[in-house]
Design a protein around this motif. Structure first.
Motif, PDB file in Angstrom:
ATOM      1  N   ALA A 154       0.729  -1.256  -0.012  1.00 35.01           N
ATOM      2  CA  ALA A 154       0.076   0.120  -0.101  1.00 35.01           C
ATOM      3  C   ALA A 154       0.815   1.389   0.062  1.00 35.01           C
ATOM      4  O   ALA A 154       0.634   2.159  -0.758  1.00 35.01           O
ATOM      5  CB  ALA A 154      -0.954   0.081   1.101  1.00 35.01           C
ATOM      6  N   ARG A 155       1.938   1.250   0.881  1.00 36.96           N
ATOM      7  CA  ARG A 155       2.916   2.433   0.829  1.00 36.96           C
ATOM      8  C   ARG A 155       3.542   2.654  -0.595  1.00 36.96           C
ATOM      9  O   ARG A 155       3.240   3.738  -1.196  1.00 36.96           O
ATOM     10  CB  ARG A 155       3.937   2.176   1.725  1.00 36.96           C
ATOM     11  N   LEU A 156       3.866   1.448  -1.278  1.00 37.50           N
ATOM     12  CA  LEU A 156       4.593   1.689  -2.604  1.00 37.50           C
ATOM     13  C   LEU A 156       3.648   2.375  -3.743  1.00 37.50           C
ATOM     14  O   LEU A 156       3.829   3.035  -4.456  1.00 37.50           O
ATOM     15  CB  LEU A 156       5.129   0.331  -3.120  1.00 37.50           C
ATOM     16  N   PHE A 157       2.167   1.777  -3.362  1.00 39.07           N
ATOM     17  CA  PHE A 157       1.189   2.194  -4.420  1.00 39.07           C
ATOM     18  C   PHE A 157       0.969   3.751  -4.209  1.00 39.07           C
ATOM     19  O   PHE A 157       0.811   4.234  -5.131  1.00 39.07           O
ATOM     20  CB  PHE A 157      -0.021   1.324  -4.271  1.00 39.07           C
ATOM     21  N   LEU A 162      -0.342   8.849 -10.786  1.00 42.44           N
ATOM     22  CA  LEU A 162      -1.547   8.008 -11.511  1.00 42.44           C
ATOM     23  C   LEU A 162      -1.123   7.183 -12.535  1.00 42.44           C
ATOM     24  O   LEU A 162      -1.622   6.124 -12.792  1.00 42.44           O
ATOM     25  CB  LEU A 162      -2.458   9.093 -11.835  1.00 42.44           C
ATOM     26  N   VAL A 163      -0.411   7.719 -13.379  1.00 47.92           N
ATOM     27  CA  VAL A 163       0.108   7.111 -14.639  1.00 47.92           C
ATOM     28  C   VAL A 163       0.807   5.695 -14.358  1.00 47.92           C
ATOM     29  O   VAL A 163       0.486   4.709 -14.872  1.00 47.92           O
ATOM     30  CB  VAL A 163       1.059   7.923 -15.388  1.00 47.92           C
ATOM     31  N   LEU A 164       1.946   5.839 -13.456  1.00 45.07           N
ATOM     32  CA  LEU A 164       2.530   4.588 -13.061  1.00 45.07           C
ATOM     33  C   LEU A 164       1.421   3.745 -12.151  1.00 45.07           C
ATOM     34  O   LEU A 164       1.589   2.322 -12.105  1.00 45.07           O
ATOM     35  CB  LEU A 164       3.514   4.968 -12.154  1.00 45.07           C
ATOM     36  N   ALA A 167      -0.126   1.838 -14.929  1.00 44.88           N
ATOM     37  CA  ALA A 167       0.782   0.772 -15.377  1.00 44.88           C
ATOM     38  C   ALA A 167       0.738  -0.365 -14.224  1.00 44.88           C
ATOM     39  O   ALA A 167       0.990  -1.543 -14.957  1.00 44.88           O
ATOM     40  CB  ALA A 167       2.100   1.765 -15.898  1.00 44.88           C
ATOM     41  N   PHE A 168       0.923  -0.011 -13.111  1.00 48.01           N
ATOM     42  CA  PHE A 168       1.180  -1.150 -11.932  1.00 48.01           C
ATOM     43  C   PHE A 168      -0.030  -2.031 -12.198  1.00 48.01           C
ATOM     44  O   PHE A 168       0.105  -3.189 -11.980  1.00 48.01           O
ATOM     45  CB  PHE A 168       1.321  -0.476 -10.987  1.00 48.01           C
TER      46      PHE A 168
END
Length: 385
Positions: A154-157, A162-164, A167-168
């Motif tokens: 959750a921290r990484l997200f 927004l674009v990444l 893509a994620f």
């Protein structure tokens, strides 16, 4: 191969353990130390980036105090490599740890069921890996170790724009399909490292003529470049034929033990799968693994058990575009097939079970062709990219 000679198993074969440990490569000696040095450098760089006025020496001292567990890993690795180095030099030191200390431990653990011991060992290795990952994530995100693995995704997200994030999410959906096929392509292949193989040619009884022929081919494993430079041809493998119990698997283990190469055992049903194309993925993944082992150890021994279960190449050769399987008794000349056999032999082959390699039976669609392509001996280009 012929059957074992009478009385060959009445006398136990002599197994002479090596006096010293096999020398390790330089990469095996320093890889964990290099990983620890890289992690420590990342921690120092992260500390300096968050506080630009902090001197480098102070950042190093702070990380040395905070990352004490990383120093502990380095100390344990140095002790381990020192033990390996002494085992490679001193036979007395090697026998002390191999026979008395580790040997006594293995004898105690050996009383446990083999399957239970294997499962416990795998669970312990998984827990150690999760513990190391948990400590790294807790250090990077300043989280308590108890919650690091849960809160880290959750921290990484949240840190991604927004674009990444989109893509994620797309990559995550692709990874699901990749993971499904990866899971289906696992199994059927067992890998044994050189230290795990104690079988030698002296353990093979009643197969003296086969042992001599196999010994002649070992030179191809030791120095294939010198043979090819003189115009020679290095065979891609050895075909062992014979009824069950004549020592085909034992012969392959003896070759691996004598040459000090890893031994890869391929189960007969390793390439059979429910979905079309998974068998090809298994073949490609197997030979990718074999190339890595060959680069690391200077060669690898792979044993395909019951290789004839993959299908019949002759049956595949009789199929043309838009045609079914042609009759072996047709007047027109077929490509390969059964035309080289007498009519009596053709009837015997068809009556006793002529297996066609296409379709979902046998090796599966394209699996046999992929295996033959990999066995052709084409060298893969290798470089930095």
């Amino acid at each position: 191969m012929t059957t074992n000679a009478p009385g060959a198993l009445d006398h136990p074969a002599s197994k002479v353990p090596p006096s010293t440990r096999r020398p390790s490569s330089m990469w095996d000696r320093v890889r964990i130390l290099l990983l620890c040095a890289l992690l420590f450098g990342l921690f120092v760089w992260s500390d300096i980036s968050t506080n630009p006025i902090l001197p480098t020496r102070d950042a190093i001292n702070r990380q040395l105090d905070a990352r004490w567990w990383l120093l502990l890993i380095v100390a344990v690795e140095l002790l381990r490599q020192g033990h390996y180095l002494l085992s490679e030099i001193s036979s007395r030191w090697n026998h002390l740890w191999t026979d008395r200390i580790f040997g006594a431990f293995n004898r105690r653990v050996g009383r446990m069921n083999d399957w239970t011991r294997y499962r416990l060992g795998r669970v312990i290795r998984l827990l150690v890996i999760l513990l190391i990952v948990d400590l790294l994530v807790a250090s990077l995100f300043d989280l308590p170790p108890a919650n690091a693995l849960i809160e880290a995704p959750a921290r990484l997200f949240d840190y991604l724009p927004l674009v990444l994030q989109l893509a994620f999410a797309l990559v995550f959906m692709v990874v699901q399909f990749v993971g499904l096929f990866w899971f289906l392509s696992r199994g059927g292949v067992d890998t044994y490292m050189p230290d795990d193989i104690d079988t030698r040619f002296s353990d093979v009884w009643g197969q003296d003529n086969v042992v001599e022929r196999v010994k002649e081919n070992i030179v191809f494993l030791e120095d294939p470049e010198s043979i090819e430079s003189r115009g020679g041809h290095v065979p891609s493998g050895i075909l062992l034929w014979g009824p069950p119990g004549t020592g085909k698997t034992l012969m392959a283990e003896a070759v691996a033990g004598e040459t000090g190469k890893p031994y890869v055992f391929v189960d007969p049903g390793a390439f059979q799968a429910m979905f079309m194309g998974v068998g090809i993925l298994k073949v490609k993944a197997l030979f990718r693994k074999l190339r890595k082992l060959a680069l690391r150890y200077g060669g690898v021994i792979v044993f395909f058990d019951e290789a004839d279960s993959l299908g019949s190449r002759g049956g595949l050769a009789q199929i043309g575009p838009g045609q079914g399987m042609s009759s072996p008794f047709a007047d027109r000349p077929d490509c390969n097939g059964l035309r080289y056999l007498t009519p009596e032999s053709q009837l015997a082959v068809l009556r006793d079970g002529f297996v066609m390699g296409a379709g979902m039976g046998g090796g599966g669609m394209g699996t046999l062709q992929a295996l033959l392509s990999e066995l052709s001996g084409l060298k893969k280009p290798r470089g930095f990219l």
